[in-house]
Structures are given as structure tokens and as C-alpha cells.
Design a protein around this motif. Structure first.
Motif, short mmCIF file in Angstrom:
data_model
loop_
_atom_site.label_atom_id
_atom_site.label_comp_id
_atom_site.label_asym_id
_atom_site.label_seq_id
_atom_site.Cartn_x
_atom_site.Cartn_y
_atom_site.Cartn_z
N GLY A 15 0.85 -1.22 0.00
CA GLY A 15 0.00 0.00 0.00
C GLY A 15 0.86 1.24 0.00
N LEU A 17 1.59 3.50 -2.05
CA LEU A 17 1.20 4.76 -2.69
C LEU A 17 -0.09 5.30 -2.08
CD1 LEU A 17 2.05 3.84 -6.39
CD2 LEU A 17 3.49 4.98 -4.68
N ARG A 49 -0.34 -1.30 -6.78
CA ARG A 49 -0.79 -1.82 -8.08
C ARG A 49 -0.85 -0.75 -9.16
NH1 ARG A 49 -6.83 -3.63 -6.15
NH2 ARG A 49 -7.38 -1.67 -5.18
N ASP A 92 -0.77 -7.01 -7.41
CA ASP A 92 -2.08 -7.09 -6.77
C ASP A 92 -1.92 -8.09 -5.62
OD1 ASP A 92 -4.66 -7.93 -5.97
OD2 ASP A 92 -5.46 -7.11 -7.85
N PHE A 93 -2.27 -7.67 -4.40
CA PHE A 93 -1.97 -8.50 -3.22
C PHE A 93 -2.68 -9.84 -3.24
CE2 PHE A 93 -1.92 -4.08 -1.06
CZ PHE A 93 -0.73 -3.76 -1.70
N PRO A 120 -6.13 -1.81 3.36
CA PRO A 120 -7.35 -2.13 4.11
C PRO A 120 -7.12 -3.44 4.89
CG PRO A 120 -7.84 -1.62 1.81
CD PRO A 120 -6.35 -1.70 1.92
N GLU A 146 -2.20 -1.94 10.60
CA GLU A 146 -2.80 -0.66 10.98
C GLU A 146 -4.14 -0.86 11.67
OE1 GLU A 146 -2.54 2.48 11.19
OE2 GLU A 146 -0.50 2.71 10.47
N PRO A 148 -8.20 0.57 12.07
CA PRO A 148 -8.80 -0.33 13.03
C PRO A 148 -8.70 -1.78 12.55
CG PRO A 148 -10.49 0.81 11.76
CD PRO A 148 -9.18 1.31 11.27
N1 LIG Z 1 -4.72 7.49 6.11
C1 LIG Z 1 -4.61 7.67 7.42
O1 LIG Z 1 -4.40 8.78 7.93
C2 LIG Z 1 -4.72 6.50 8.33
C3 LIG Z 1 -4.88 5.21 7.85
N2 LIG Z 1 -4.93 4.16 8.71
C4 LIG Z 1 -5.06 2.78 8.21
O2 LIG Z 1 -4.00 2.53 7.29
C5 LIG Z 1 -4.43 1.63 6.28
C6 LIG Z 1 -4.21 2.29 4.93
O3 LIG Z 1 -5.00 3.47 4.90
P1 LIG Z 1 -4.88 4.54 3.73
O4 LIG Z 1 -3.48 4.71 3.32
O5 LIG Z 1 -5.65 5.71 4.18
O6 LIG Z 1 -5.70 3.82 2.58
P2 LIG Z 1 -5.53 4.03 1.02
O7 LIG Z 1 -6.75 3.45 0.39
O8 LIG Z 1 -5.15 5.41 0.68
O9 LIG Z 1 -4.27 3.10 0.70
C7 LIG Z 1 -4.38 1.71 0.64
C8 LIG Z 1 -3.56 1.27 -0.52
O10 LIG Z 1 -3.68 -0.15 -0.64
C9 LIG Z 1 -3.80 -0.45 -2.02
N3 LIG Z 1 -4.51 -1.71 -2.25
C10 LIG Z 1 -5.71 -2.07 -1.75
N4 LIG Z 1 -6.03 -3.30 -2.19
C11 LIG Z 1 -4.99 -3.70 -2.98
C12 LIG Z 1 -4.71 -4.87 -3.73
N5 LIG Z 1 -5.55 -5.92 -3.76
N6 LIG Z 1 -3.56 -4.95 -4.41
C13 LIG Z 1 -2.69 -3.90 -4.41
N7 LIG Z 1 -2.91 -2.75 -3.73
C14 LIG Z 1 -4.04 -2.66 -3.03
C15 LIG Z 1 -4.59 0.69 -2.60
O11 LIG Z 1 -4.32 0.75 -3.97
P3 LIG Z 1 -5.30 1.52 -4.98
O12 LIG Z 1 -5.03 2.96 -4.71
O13 LIG Z 1 -4.82 1.05 -6.30
O14 LIG Z 1 -6.69 1.09 -4.64
C16 LIG Z 1 -4.05 1.89 -1.83
O15 LIG Z 1 -2.96 2.49 -2.47
C17 LIG Z 1 -5.88 1.32 6.57
O16 LIG Z 1 -5.95 0.13 7.33
C18 LIG Z 1 -6.33 2.52 7.43
O17 LIG Z 1 -7.41 2.18 8.28
C19 LIG Z 1 -4.80 4.34 10.06
C20 LIG Z 1 -4.64 5.58 10.59
C21 LIG Z 1 -4.64 6.78 9.78
#
Ligand SMILES: NC(=O)C1=CN([C@@H]2O[C@H](COP(=O)(O)OP(=O)(O)OC[C@H]3O[C@@H](n4cnc5c(N)ncnc54)[C@H](OP(=O)(O)O)[C@@H]3O)[C@@H](O)[C@H]2O)C=CC1
Ligand SMILES: O=C1O[C@H](COP(=O)(O)O)[C@@H](O)[C@H](O)[C@H]1O
Length: 491
Positions: A15, A17, A49, A92-93, A120, A146, A148
Motif C-alpha cells: 500500500g 502509494l 498496483r 495485486d496483493f 485495508p 494498521e 482499526p
Molecule cells: N490514512 C490515514 O491517515 C490512516 C490510515 N490508517 C489505516 O492505514 C491503512 C491504509 O490506509 P490509507 O493509506 O488511508 O488507505 P488508502 O486506500 O489510501 O491506501 C491503501 C492502498 O492499498 C492499495 N490496495 C488495496 N487493495 C490492494 C490490492 N488488492 N492490491 C494492491 N494494492 C491494493 C490501494 O491501492 P489503490 O489505490 O490502487 O486502490 C491503496 O494504495 C488502513 O488500514 C487505514 O485504516 C490508520 C490511521 C490513519
């Protein structure tokens, strides 16, 4: 001056990016690089991805660092040195075959491996299984996940079971970034290094405790996530209950992770259930409508980008928590947290009971309890409000309330206060789990929060509206006023 661990690490960042990685994790890694804390030979594999190559991703991350590191801390050469460590892997995870590329990156498996799942939570299990199947990890691998963890107790158990099938508890670093904040760690020092407070820390001396975590921002374009979570899952289940635990726990036998976590769990277990018959007096939930933030007009929650107009998700919660044990019997913990409040402010107020026999001017009796104010952000510090005699011949024995004050940045001429994620990443590299949350903590916290959410669902009552830029629904003020108290406001 901290020294690097000497241990070369490979960090796999899933994740890489996403929002968290861009805004928090890479800037934290930058600061560790700047402080010389990343051992030579440590490497980072950014995994996402988006179709791109390593050179393009390094450039993109460079721009993100420039955006998110404070200008006075930004040094282009340090950023370039950090990014030299970064490789990019498109993946892709859910694609188990694709994990072969990660195994190749690990080459001789010489470095200790840290896996950071900034994804997620639904992805944690599949990533863990795929890493295991491709023999990318071993029993020394540290895995950061991370919050929740899940959506409720049942889903958190599924996620924890999935992680538990691959990793031992001692390998799991469940992040709650509030535990990485300097002042939050200072709660442990304040309480257990100062006997002055240790002897006062119970129902004999404290009348009530307030915890406020206010944010001026709204949901920042995160409708998809936030509307499923709401403020109770996003903030109370984790950050605010952790703060409550650190205030309420008994002294741990030592500073080891399990000694501290054992004490926190006892507090979570002792939280009084909030049953339907007391909900109205104990819990207030709200949702912001349009108003102002920093003097500018802002839309209501239901008009945010991507909104579903019928949503009854809460953006504010105030509640009264009670702890059924000897130390805290009869001492309410008033907690409130919300988005689009007037300012960003996190603070804990310990209200001490007044002296048993009052001999001063009856008109000033309302001043007669000391308060300890612990400011988590901004302006980290502590203040003890004490009473002294007012100066001047004409004042007699008039009392005056004044602060014994400690602002960290002024008193200690500290270098900059590290961001929570810097501290937490550093502790992961050193293998220290004391700032991370154990499975049973997560689950007891869910148990308590689930009953509140269940009560909301059963009652079908929508959240109370509050205008952006105000301190939440008036019912949250009524909740505390009913007990003859008020939310603390610095005069
Ligand atoms: N942002 C924040 O301030 C905070 C976040 N968190 C936790 O951190 C975690 C990440 O949050 P956040 O960064 O905001 O979320 P985002 O959605 O911004 O980032 C998650 C990343 O995971 C990638 N991803 C999801 N599924 C796949 C897959 N199957 N294969 C490859 N890549 C995948 C997404 O890619 P794509 O963009 O291509 O979908 C995205 O870039 C979560 O658990 C959230 O609850 C906790 C505290 C604060
Ligand atoms: O975990 C989260 O925390 C932030 C608030 O963190 P802070 O360090 O800025 O106080 C919150 O905005 C976000 O919704 C939540 O997911």
C-alpha cells in the motif's frame, strides 16, 4: 543522540502509494534517514498496483516528501539518499503467483524483514498467506498492521486468526499511532516516575477525568472508509481507549510490553457496560452540518465528496465511561472526540477533589480543585493548576488559580518532537512491542464499543446535528452539566 540499530532491515511496504504511506510513513522514514537511524544496507520495497517503474516511483515519492516534510526539515540530499533504498514492485496483493517477485527481491534473505501492511485490513490475511507460501518471511519477520483491526469483535477475530496462522503474537506490531506520540508516552513517565502523583491517583483524590481529542478537519476525502467506520470505530475503539487505559491502569511491574499490556487489559475488562437504559445519559453522537473551519465555509458531512445523503454515521461522540474497580469506583471519565470542531486539540484533564475542609472565601469555592492538564497536541506539555494567595495588601486571603507549567519545547530546548510514526517505525526496527497493541486489548476494546454500536442500531435514533466549527451537539454539554460539571475551557 540515538544510534542506528546496526541491523540491516528490508522493509516491504504494502500500500506504498496510499494516503497513509504518502503522508506519514515516507516522511517518518525520511526523518529516520536524516537522523542517521537507518542502518547502511537497509532497503525498502514499495508495493502497489500502479503501473510504474522504480525510477518513476522514486520521483513521485520525492515530490510527496517535499509536500509532507516541513520545509525547514527538508533536505534534498537526505530525500535522495532515502529514495536510493527504494525499489518498486507492481503487485495485486491477491495474486499469489506475483509474490515470487518479492522472494527474488529478498535475494539471500540476509536482512531482517519488516512487513508493513498499509492496506485495508481485509488484505492482511491474504498478504500473510502469500508471503508464507513464497517463503518470503520466517519466524523473525516483524509484521506491522494498521488500525482499526476489523469492524467489530467478530471481524477483528477473523483478521487476528488469519494473522495468527502465519505469525506468532511476538511478531505482530499492531499500530495505534497515539501510542507513538511523545506526550502519550510521557503519561507513563508522569505517573510512574513521580511518586507525588502515584499517591494521588485514585478515587480518593480524583473527582473525574476528561479526555478530548478534537479535530478541525472533516473526513478529508475518505468517505468510503469513514462512512463505514464512524468516529466510534475510527477514534474511540483505539486511540481514546488507549489514552484512558494509560491514565487508569495500575503500575506495571516493569516497562516490558506484556507488563504494560496486562495492566491495560485489566482496565478494558473493568469498563462498565453501557446498557440501553442508560444510553441517553451516557452517550451522545453527532454529525456535522455545514459551517466554518479556519474562518472558511465548509460543507456538512452529507455533502462531502462521494456522500450518501441518507448516512447516519457519526462524526462526533461524547460519552461517560466508568471503570468498575477499587481505584476508579465513582470517577467518571468524560470522553469526546469529533471532526469539524473549532480547533485541533487533544488534552487530558485530571480534576482533583477539593481539600476536605474549605476555609477561604465561600465565593471562591468553585476554584478549589486542582487540575492537571496534559496537552497531547498542539503545544505538547503539562500544566498543574494550583491555588495561591492573590498578591497585594487589599486582597486579604483571596485565592488565585495559576499554573505550574511545563512546555516541552521551551523547558527542554528539545530538538524537534518526533512524529508518532517515526517513533513507532524505530521501535519496530528495534523489536520493541511496548508501544503496540496486543490482540486481547483490541478484542476487549471492540467488546465495549460493540455494545454501544448495537444500542444505536436498536434504537434507530439518528445522530444529533452540530454545525461545523462548534464543539458538537448541545446534548454533549448537557451530558456533563447533568453531573454538575463542565468541559474544561482554558480561561
Ligand atoms: N490514512 C490515514 O491517515 C490512516 C490510515 N490508517 C489505516 O492505514 C491503512 C491504509 O490506509 P490509507 O493509506 O488511508 O488507505 P488508502 O486506500 O489510501 O491506501 C491503501 C492502498 O492499498 C492499495 N490496495 C488495496 N487493495 C490492494 C490490492 N488488492 N492490491 C494492491 N494494492 C491494493 C490501494 O491501492 P489503490 O489505490 O490502487 O486502490 C491503496 O494504495 C488502513 O488500514 C487505514 O485504516 C490508520 C490511521 C490513519
Ligand atoms: O487514526 C486516525 O487518526 C487521525 C487523527 O490523528 P492525529 O494524530 O492527527 O490526531 C484521524 O484524523 C483519522 O480519521 C483516524 O483514522
Amino acid at each position: 543522540m540515538l544510534k542506528n540499530t546496526g541491523t540491516r532491515c528490508d522493509l516491504m511496504l504494502f500500500g506504498a502509494l496510499g494516503d497513509l504511506a504518502r503522508r506519514k510513513l515516507f516522511p517518518a522514514l525520511y526523518q529516520l534517514e536524516r537522523a542517521g537511524l537507518l542502518a547502511p544496507g537497509s532497503r525498502i520495497l514499495a508495493i502497489a498496483r500502479t503501473r510504474a517503474n522504480t525510477r518513476e516511483i522514486r520521483e513521485r515519492l520525492f515530490e510527496k516528501l517535499r509536500d509532507h516534510v516541513k520545509a525547514r526539515d527538508f533536505d534534498e540530499a537526505v530525500a535522495r539518499t532515502l529514495l536510493e533504498r527504494v525499489d518498486y514492485q507492481l503487485l495485486d496483493f491477491t495474486d499469489s503467483e506475483g509474490f515470487g517477485a518479492l522472494r527474488e527481491w529478498r535475494d539471500e534473505l540476509r536482512n531482517e524483514l519488516i512487513v508493513y501492511m498499509a492496506t485495508p485490513p481485509s488484505m492482511y490475511g491474504v498478504i500473510a498467506r502469500n508471503l508464507k507460501a513464497t517463503r518470503c518471511c520466517n519466524d523473525r519477520t516483524r509484521v506491522v498492521v494498521e488500525k482499526p483491526i476489523g469492524h467489530d469483535l467478530a471481524s477483528s477475530q477473523v483478521i487476528n486468526d488469519e494473522l495468527g496462522e502465519v505469525y506468532r503474537e511476538s511478531q505482530l506490531f499492531r499500530i495505534d499511532h497515539y501510542l507513538g506520540k511523545e506526550t502519550v508516552q510521557n503519561l507513563i513517565a508522569l505517573r510512574f516516575a513521580n511518586n507525588l502523583f502515584a499517591s494521588q491517583w485514585d478515587q480518593n483524590h480524583i473527582s473525574h477525568v476528561e479526555i478530548t481529542v478534537a479535530e478541525s478537519v472533516g473526513i478529508e476525502g475518505r468517505w468510503g472508509y469513514f462512512d463505514q467506520a464512524g468516529q466510534i470505530r475510527d477514534m474511540i475503539q483505539n486511540h481514546l481507549l488507549q489514552l484512558l487505559c494509560l491514565i487508569a491502569m495500575d503500575p506495571p511491574a516493569d516497562l516490558s510490553a506484556d507488563s504494560i499490556r496486562d495492566e491495560k487489559v485489566k482496565v478494558l475488562k473493568a469498563l462498565k457496560q453501557i446498557t440501553p437504559d442508560i444510553m441517553e445519559r451516557y452517550v451522545v453522537r453527532g454529525q456535522y452540518t455545514s459551517g466554518t473551519s479556519d474562518g472558511k465555509p465548509v460543507p456538512g458531512y452529507l455533502d462531502e465528496e462521494g456522500a450518501n445523503r441518507g448516512s447516519s454515521t457519526e462524526t462526533f461522540v461524547a460519552l461517560k465511561a466508568e471503570i468498575d474497580n477499587w481505584r476508579w469506583s465513582g470517577v467518571p471519565f468524560y470522553i469526546r472526540t469529533g471532526k469539524r470542531l473549532p480547533e485541533k486539540l487533544s488534552q487530558i484533564i485530571i480534576h482533583f477533589k477539593p481539600a476536605p475542609h474549605y476555609i477561604f472565601d465561600p465565593d471562591q469555592k468553585h476554584l478549589a480543585n486542582n487540575k492537571l492538564i496534559i496537552r497531547l497536541q498542539p503545544d505538547e506539555g503539562m500544566e498543574l493548576k494550583i491555588l495561591t494567595k492573590d498578591q497585594g495588601l487589599d486582597k486579604g486571603m483571596r485565592l488565585r488559580q495559576g499554573p505550574l507549567e511545563l512546555t516541552f519545547s521551551e523547558t527542554f530546548e528539545a530538538e524537534r518532537i518526533p512524529d508518532a510514526y517515526e517513533r513507532l517505525l524505530w521501535e519496530v526496527m528495534r523489536g520493541n512491542q511496548y508501544l503496540f497493541v496486543r490482540r486481547d486489548e483490541v478484542e476487549y476494546a471492540w467488546r465495549w464499543v460493540d455494545q454501544i454500536i448495537g444500542n444505536w442500531k436498536d434504537s434507530g435514533e439518528p445522530p444529533k446535528r452540530y454545525a461545523s466549527g462548534t464543539w458538537g451537539p448541545v446534548a454533549s454539554i448537557a451530558m456533563i452539566t447533568r453531573d454538575g460539571r463542565s468541559w474544561y475551557e482554558d480561561a
